[in-house]
Scaffold this active site. Structure first.
Site, PDB file in Angstrom:
ATOM      1  N   ASP A   1     -19.671   7.057  15.516  1.00 28.13           N
ATOM      2  CA  ASP A   1     -20.671   6.032  15.276  1.00 28.13           C
ATOM      3  C   ASP A   1     -20.375   5.276  13.978  1.00 28.13           C
ATOM      4  O   ASP A   1     -19.863   5.847  13.018  1.00 28.13           O
ATOM      5  CB  ASP A   1     -22.054   6.690  15.184  1.00 28.13           C
ATOM      6  CG  ASP A   1     -23.178   5.681  15.299  1.00 28.13           C
ATOM      7  OD1 ASP A   1     -22.961   4.604  15.875  1.00 28.13           O
ATOM      8  OD2 ASP A   1     -24.280   5.980  14.810  1.00 28.13           O
TER       9      ASP A   1
ATOM     10  N   ASN B   1     -24.832   1.904  26.406  1.00 31.71           N
ATOM     11  CA  ASN B   1     -23.945   0.871  25.865  1.00 31.71           C
ATOM     12  C   ASN B   1     -23.668  -0.258  26.851  1.00 31.71           C
ATOM     13  O   ASN B   1     -23.218  -1.339  26.449  1.00 31.71           O
ATOM     14  CB  ASN B   1     -22.617   1.488  25.421  1.00 31.71           C
ATOM     15  CG  ASN B   1     -22.725   2.319  24.165  1.00 31.71           C
ATOM     16  OD1 ASN B   1     -21.892   3.190  23.903  1.00 31.71           O
ATOM     17  ND2 ASN B   1     -23.756   2.094  23.354  1.00 31.71           N
TER      18      ASN B   1
END
Length: 215
Positions: free
Chosen positions: A2, A50
């Site tokens: 991330d 996503n």
């Protein structure tokens, strides 16, 4: 993995450049894990959520995954490692599905560690998929072993250690079933800047923890 987009923003770069830099870090991570004698590494590359990002960003990421097959994943196989993919592979572009299947087939006998890539992955979808698979097979009784065997991640280990970069302190659907006894490390460093020193420090901390596993 991330923090790619925020890493780029801090440097005045397009967010897509952060993803490219993040892909480069995969090679480092695989090497560090191999040197540390770690049997399996799972990288959370693309979540089910996503898909809600912009068409441009999703398309760019698909292109990066293809590049990963040609470079980083090929290196893992050449070194005798095994490649596995978990997630909704049917949602991936057909070309990528073909590459995923080929990589798994070619590396299935690898003995030098396993690299697992979570693509279009979410912990809840994985659990629901396993439930529906078992219902569809007419199973009358389910135990942990049969449930685990019906999951995308069947034949992989539950993670002993989970590292999340980027400062967020949550798992965001990562290996929801498998992570119940994982040791968790949340660090502020964004993925492209994650260093071997930090990795070694986490491994050292992990080995000093007493893991009672409920006993």
């Amino acid at each position: 993995m991330d923090g790619n987009r925020r890493w780029a923003k801090e440097r005045g770069l397009p967010s897509l450049e952060g993803h490219r830099k993040g892909l480069d870090k995969v090679r480092d991570m695989v090497e560090w894990a191999r040197d540390a004698g770690i049997e399996e590494v799972t990288l959370y590359a693309f979540s089910t959520e996503n898909w809600n990002r912009t068409e441009e960003e999703v398309g760019y990421l698909m292109g990066l995954f293809e590049l990963g097959f040609r470079e980083h994943f090929a290196e893992v196989m050449e070194a005798g490692g095994r490649i596995r993919f978990i997630g909704e592979r049917e949602r991936m572009p057909e070309k990528l599905q073909t590459l995923m299947n080929e990589a798994e087939a070619k590396s299935k006998d690898g003995t030098k560690g396993t690299l697992i890539i979570a693509l279009s992955y979410g912990g809840r979808p994985e659990i629901l998929k396993a439930v529906n698979t078992l219902l569809g097979s007419g199973t009358k009784h389910v135990d942990e072993a049969s449930f685990r065997a019906a999951m995308w991640s069947a034949d992989t280990l539950d993670p002993d250690l989970i590292i999340r970069t980027g400062g967020e302190k949550r798992l965001s659907g990562f290996l929801t079933w498998q992570s119940v006894y994982s040791e968790l490390f949340f660090i502020d460093t964004k993925w492209p800047d994650f260093s071997k020193e930090e990795f070694d420090g986490i491994i050292s901390d992990y080995t000093s923890r007493e893991r009672r596993l409920g006993k």
